[in-house]
Design an enzyme around this catalytic site. Structure first.
Site, PDB file in Angstrom:
ATOM      1  N   TYR A   1       0.837  -1.204   0.000  1.00 61.06           N
ATOM      2  CA  TYR A   1       0.000   0.000   0.000  1.00 61.06           C
ATOM      3  C   TYR A   1       0.873   1.255   0.000  1.00 61.06           C
ATOM      4  O   TYR A   1       0.660   2.178  -0.800  1.00 61.06           O
ATOM      5  CB  TYR A   1      -0.917  -0.008   1.224  1.00 61.06           C
ATOM      6  CG  TYR A   1      -1.751   1.232   1.380  1.00 61.06           C
ATOM      7  CD1 TYR A   1      -2.955   1.374   0.689  1.00 61.06           C
ATOM      8  CD2 TYR A   1      -1.354   2.269   2.225  1.00 61.06           C
ATOM      9  CE1 TYR A   1      -3.729   2.517   0.825  1.00 61.06           C
ATOM     10  CE2 TYR A   1      -2.120   3.412   2.369  1.00 61.06           C
ATOM     11  CZ  TYR A   1      -3.305   3.530   1.671  1.00 61.06           C
ATOM     12  OH  TYR A   1      -4.065   4.666   1.806  1.00 61.06           O
TER      13      TYR A   1
ATOM     14  N   SER B   1       2.521   1.759  -3.311  1.00 61.57           N
ATOM     15  CA  SER B   1       1.604   2.268  -4.338  1.00 61.57           C
ATOM     16  C   SER B   1       1.372   3.765  -4.175  1.00 61.57           C
ATOM     17  O   SER B   1       1.288   4.505  -5.159  1.00 61.57           O
ATOM     18  CB  SER B   1       0.266   1.515  -4.277  1.00 61.57           C
ATOM     19  OG  SER B   1      -0.458   1.829  -3.092  1.00 61.57           O
TER      20      SER B   1
END
Length: 308
Positions: free
Chosen positions: A196, A199
């Site tokens: 996460y 990203s």
């Protein structure tokens, strides 16, 4: 070539310090002028705004902020039933025209469809809000299959880049804006969020580079929110980190801050603003932040990741 690096290693530290001492007053002056410029707030009445991930969370509440100012909205998400609710609320708040376009931002054809249908209905696009995202609540080695991590990158990173690619020609015509909702985890590592965080960091670097490529035709605002009370803070997430441990901010307050930043043309929106000081410590003394994160992981979080 190695000799050149040796010379630069020797010269740049004192030159940098001298530069900061001499030019810091000028920098403060330019920041003051920038603040005065930001007193002007963009009038978004009648402007066309496409928002991804608009069915809940930050995307939903940013839509409401635009609706209150009379903007026209194209709302994108996978959950059609939720989009219909957000669309109706937006109309009641003052948006003159709202359409919903169900679909998946990780699908290239869907991203093209989002832009095409928006242009077909409204005839233009003024603001693109890249908000769609999914969370991660397991440490990297606890993925059942490593391929499970792909969807996080596909939605959080590629979903924003795909739709931006198709939106740029229309945003050039309108001298519009791109807004990307990244995360404070792009700067500060968070346990159980390795993919996460990657990203979100990729989003920051991509859109910082894109800002250079498409300026001055299109402005880009990068938002870096901290812990926000949205659907992404799942019960599992709250149990793992503890409701008392997380200094979560209401999603409506976060959305208002982001909307203000967009209207003022800010390059970055960091909310809550105290996180800026954590970023500063991270840049100046990264070891301190790393130590604190290690301590938090061992003291609070590690029991949640023990395997049978």
């Amino acid at each position: 070539m190695d000799m050149l690096h040796t010379i630069l290693n020797f010269l740049l530290p004192p030159l940098t310090i001298s530069f900061l001492v001499l030019f810091y007053p000028f920098y403060l002056f330019t920041k003051l002028m920038s603040c005065l410029k930001h007193l002007h707030f963009e009038n978004v009445t009648g402007k066309v705004v496409l928002i991804t991930g608009a069915s809940s969370g930050i995307g939903e509440h940013v839509a409401y902020e635009y609706a209150k100012k009379g903007a026209k909205l194209a709302l994108v998400a996978r959950r059609k039933d939720r989009l219909e609710i957000v669309a109706e609320t937006s109309r009641q708040l003052g948006s003159g025209d709202v359409i919903i376009i169900p679909g998946d931002v990780s699908n290239v054809e869907d991203c093209k469809k989002f832009i095409d249908e928006t242009i077909h209905h409204f005839g233009k696009l003024d603001h693109l809000i890249n908000n769609a995202g999914v969370p991660q609540t397991v440490i990297f080695e606890d993925f059942t299959q490593i391929q499970d991590a792909n969807s996080i990158m596909d939605i959080n990173f590629w979903g924003s880049t795909y739709i931006t690619y198709f939106a740029i020609p229309h945003l050039r015509k309108s001298k519009g804006k791109i807004v990307v909702i990244s995360s404070a985890t792009a700067i500060i590592p968070l346990q159980a969020a390795s993919v996460y965080s990657a990203s979100k960091a990729a989003l920051v670097k991509f859109f910082e580079t894109l800002r250079v490529e498409i300026s001055p035709d299109i402005k880009i605002t990068i938002a870096l929110p901290g812990f926000i009370s949205t659907d992404m803070t799942t019960p599992q997430f709250k149990e793992m980190y503890g409701s008392d441990f997380i200094l979560s901010e209401s999603v409506s307050r976060c959305a208002k801050a982001i909307f203000r930043g967009i209207g003022r043309g800010e390059a970055y929106v960091i909310e809550p603003s105290w996180i800026k000081w954590i970023f500063l410590i991270k840049n100046v003394c990264p070891e301190i932040v790393d130590y604190l994160l290690d301590y938090i992981f061992v003291s609070y979080l590690k029991p949640y990741f023990k395997r049978d």
